[in-house]
Design a protein around this motif. Structure first.
Motif, PDB file in Angstrom:
ATOM      1  N   LEU A  37     -15.225  -3.224  67.363  1.00 24.02           N
ATOM      2  CA  LEU A  37     -15.040  -1.800  67.126  1.00 24.02           C
ATOM      3  C   LEU A  37     -15.320  -1.389  65.684  1.00 24.02           C
ATOM      4  O   LEU A  37     -15.767  -0.266  65.430  1.00 24.02           O
ATOM      5  N   VAL A  38     -15.058  -2.301  64.744  1.00 21.42           N
ATOM      6  CA  VAL A  38     -14.987  -1.893  63.342  1.00 21.42           C
ATOM      7  C   VAL A  38     -16.283  -1.266  62.846  1.00 21.42           C
ATOM      8  O   VAL A  38     -16.294  -0.155  62.303  1.00 21.42           O
ATOM      9  N   ASP A  39     -17.407  -1.974  63.023  1.00 18.54           N
ATOM     10  CA  ASP A  39     -18.671  -1.434  62.514  1.00 18.54           C
ATOM     11  C   ASP A  39     -19.045  -0.129  63.198  1.00 18.54           C
ATOM     12  O   ASP A  39     -19.521   0.817  62.551  1.00 18.54           O
ATOM     13  N   ARG A  40     -18.804  -0.049  64.513  1.00 15.88           N
ATOM     14  CA  ARG A  40     -19.148   1.176  65.236  1.00 15.88           C
ATOM     15  C   ARG A  40     -18.300   2.347  64.749  1.00 15.88           C
ATOM     16  O   ARG A  40     -18.788   3.470  64.589  1.00 15.88           O
ATOM     17  N   LEU A  41     -17.018   2.092  64.530  1.00 18.62           N
ATOM     18  CA  LEU A  41     -16.132   3.144  64.047  1.00 18.62           C
ATOM     19  C   LEU A  41     -16.512   3.574  62.635  1.00 18.62           C
ATOM     20  O   LEU A  41     -16.584   4.756  62.322  1.00 18.62           O
TER      21      LEU A  41
ATOM     22  N   ALA B  29     -17.773   3.387  74.879  1.00 21.67           N
ATOM     23  CA  ALA B  29     -17.015   4.479  75.496  1.00 21.67           C
ATOM     24  C   ALA B  29     -15.821   4.869  74.638  1.00 21.67           C
ATOM     25  O   ALA B  29     -15.470   6.051  74.536  1.00 21.67           O
ATOM     26  N   THR B  30     -15.203   3.886  73.976  1.00 23.55           N
ATOM     27  CA  THR B  30     -14.048   4.170  73.132  1.00 23.55           C
ATOM     28  C   THR B  30     -14.451   4.998  71.920  1.00 23.55           C
ATOM     29  O   THR B  30     -13.805   5.996  71.583  1.00 23.55           O
ATOM     30  N   VAL B  31     -15.522   4.592  71.241  1.00 23.64           N
ATOM     31  CA  VAL B  31     -15.981   5.329  70.064  1.00 23.64           C
ATOM     32  C   VAL B  31     -16.429   6.733  70.458  1.00 23.64           C
ATOM     33  O   VAL B  31     -16.145   7.713  69.749  1.00 23.64           O
ATOM     34  N   GLU B  32     -17.108   6.849  71.570  1.00 21.98           N
ATOM     35  CA  GLU B  32     -17.555   8.167  72.034  1.00 21.98           C
ATOM     36  C   GLU B  32     -16.348   9.068  72.308  1.00 21.98           C
ATOM     37  O   GLU B  32     -16.352  10.256  71.948  1.00 21.98           O
ATOM     38  N   ALA B  33     -15.305   8.500  72.931  1.00 17.62           N
ATOM     39  CA  ALA B  33     -14.113   9.292  73.235  1.00 17.62           C
ATOM     40  C   ALA B  33     -13.400   9.728  71.962  1.00 17.62           C
ATOM     41  O   ALA B  33     -12.940  10.869  71.851  1.00 17.62           O
TER      42      ALA B  33
ATOM     43  N   ASP C  50     -19.660   5.670  62.495  1.00 22.84           N
ATOM     44  CA  ASP C  50     -19.634   6.965  63.152  1.00 22.84           C
ATOM     45  C   ASP C  50     -19.386   8.036  62.094  1.00 22.84           C
ATOM     46  O   ASP C  50     -18.462   7.935  61.294  1.00 22.84           O
ATOM     47  N   PRO C  51     -20.202   9.095  62.047  1.00 23.53           N
ATOM     48  CA  PRO C  51     -20.085  10.079  60.959  1.00 23.53           C
ATOM     49  C   PRO C  51     -18.751  10.802  60.927  1.00 23.53           C
ATOM     50  O   PRO C  51     -18.328  11.265  59.870  1.00 23.53           O
ATOM     51  N   LEU C  52     -18.065  10.905  62.054  1.00 22.56           N
ATOM     52  CA  LEU C  52     -16.794  11.618  62.087  1.00 22.56           C
ATOM     53  C   LEU C  52     -15.622  10.646  61.954  1.00 22.56           C
ATOM     54  O   LEU C  52     -14.771  10.800  61.083  1.00 22.56           O
ATOM     55  N   VAL C  53     -15.588   9.625  62.801  1.00 16.73           N
ATOM     56  CA  VAL C  53     -14.490   8.654  62.763  1.00 16.73           C
ATOM     57  C   VAL C  53     -14.512   7.882  61.448  1.00 16.73           C
ATOM     58  O   VAL C  53     -13.470   7.609  60.846  1.00 16.73           O
ATOM     59  N   GLY C  54     -15.705   7.538  60.988  1.00 16.63           N
ATOM     60  CA  GLY C  54     -15.822   6.730  59.781  1.00 16.63           C
ATOM     61  C   GLY C  54     -15.345   7.416  58.526  1.00 16.63           C
ATOM     62  O   GLY C  54     -15.110   6.766  57.506  1.00 16.63           O
TER      63      GLY C  54
END
Length: 403
Positions: free
Chosen positions: A208-212, A284-288, A215-219
């Protein structure tokens, strides 16, 4: 920034004096010169050395000049004892029991780590963006490298360190920033710490870490682990306005559970109170999370309402949860019909607020008579049944949790 942690050259071993006073062996100084010839550090690096003679001499041979001394870069203090025949085994014991003085006069390893890390943090702070060469000692550098990389001390690497030798650490953001550091500094530190923590302790979060982070918003948020749950906040957690805006954790079936509440929605409360949405994979988690954060302000607040029912299933009272406090839900209660619960709550409200076992709660609360709760169960509007509950009240607020 790159940190080069250089272990000193080979000293003259003298069992009659403390190791901290040993000097470099002239017959082996050519090994230091060999290291200088293949130096991995740039010409404009900043240099500092431990005060111990063998380290200061190593620094001089590497640079051809006197290098600034930092007292707290000295080695693990073992001055309380003389020669230790089983030295390697005793040092391993010190690592295994870091808060213990394993031999009379030996500095606890935890104290060494704190001393060296604080000294290096100050050096890094005073030389932002600069590569730094530090001349010191095997045990101290093993502890520092563990702090810098978010890993356990590598005792096998410690055992095989040569004299001289060099450890290279290319990322230094795992050093905890000072409290007054900029938000950008904290942002990098927390995401790097999250990655290190995931690799070490939270394997479920590794993918999850790199994807999160990317992500321009979550990151843009500030992450931290708490009880194996990833919290995402608006600012570093020590800030006065550090709102918790998202949470993620793993589930037993290998999926992910994630929450992004809107303003006015009770946040978290673990799964025994409020079921978390589940997602089958990382994408799906990052998208949600992204969708939830993007639409957070435009969604209608959710009010979590619970009914207190007697043994016959009739509703006695309704609880509207407004927030979470420690292990329970905080809200207001409305009685639906006469019941001993109403009298018990009134009595609890009238009691003097003197409950020392509740000092960890911001306000002081009084417990409702358990006899009034014995025939009640709490049920959510979705039918989720908590069974027997406990309840405490303070003025017009109710705090409650499952037994």
């Amino acid at each position: 920034m790159v940190l080069y942690l250089v272990r000193h050259g080979c000293p003259i071993l003298d069992p009659t004096i403390p190791a901290s006073t040993w000097v470099l062996d002239p017959e082996h100084e050519h090994l230091v010169a060999d290291l200088a010839a293949r130096a991995p550090w740039p010409d404009d690096a900043v240099w500092f050395t431990s005060p111990e003679p063998k380290a200061a001499r190593t620094a001089f041979l590497l640079t051809g000049r006197d290098v600034p001394v930092v007292k707290d870069l000295r080695e693990h203090d073992r001055s309380g004892t003389g020669w230790v025949p089983d030295f390697a085994d005793v040092v391993r014991e010190a690592f295994a029991t870091p808060h213990t003085e394993v031999r009379p006069g030996w500095e606890p390893i935890s104290r060494t780590r704190s001393r060296v890390v604080d000294a290096v943090r100050q050096i890094v702070k005073e030389h932002p963006g600069r590569d730094v060469v530090l001349i010191g000692h095997g045990t101290a550098w093993t502890l520092l490298a563990a702090e810098l990389t978010g890993t356990e001390p590598d005792l096998e690497r410690w055992r095989t360190l040569a004299m001289p030798d060099v450890l290279t650490v290319e990322r230094t953001t795992l050093l905890r920033p000072s409290r007054g550091a900029s938000a950008e500094t904290w942002h990098e530190h927390l995401w790097d710490r999250l990655g290190a923590g995931a690799r070490r302790d939270e394997q479920w979060a590794v993918p999850l870490v790199d994807r999160l982070r990317n992500d321009p918003l979550v990151g843009a948020l500030f992450p931290v682990f708490s009880h194996s749950i990833l919290h995402l906040r608006t600012t570093p957690w020590h800030g006065d306005d550090a709102r918790l805006v998202a949470m993620v954790r793993s589930t037993r079936d290998g999926q992910y559970a994630a929450l992004v509440p809107v303003e006015g929605e009770v946040f978290g409360a673990w799964e025994e109170f409020i079921p978390w949405p589940r997602y089958p994979d990382v994408a799906a988690t990052v998208e949600a999370l992204h969708e939830g954060l993007a639409t957070r302000e435009s969604r209608r607040p959710v009010v979590h309402e619970w009914s207190l029912q007697d043994a016959g299933g009739d509703t006695v009272a309704r609880l509207v949860a407004r927030a979470i406090d420690l292990v329970g839900l905080l809200g207001t209660m409305t009685m639906e019909k006469p019941h001993p619960l109403a009298e018990a709550v009134s009595v609890a409200r009238a009691l003097p607020h003197a409950r020392p076992e509740l000092v960890d709660i911001p306000e002081t609360w009084n417990e409702v008579d358990p006899a009034a709760l014995a025939v009640l169960s709490a049920r959510s509007v979705t039918g989720h049944d908590l069974g027997v509950i406990t309840m405490r009240v303070h003025e017009n607020q109710v705090w409650w949790a499952a037994k």
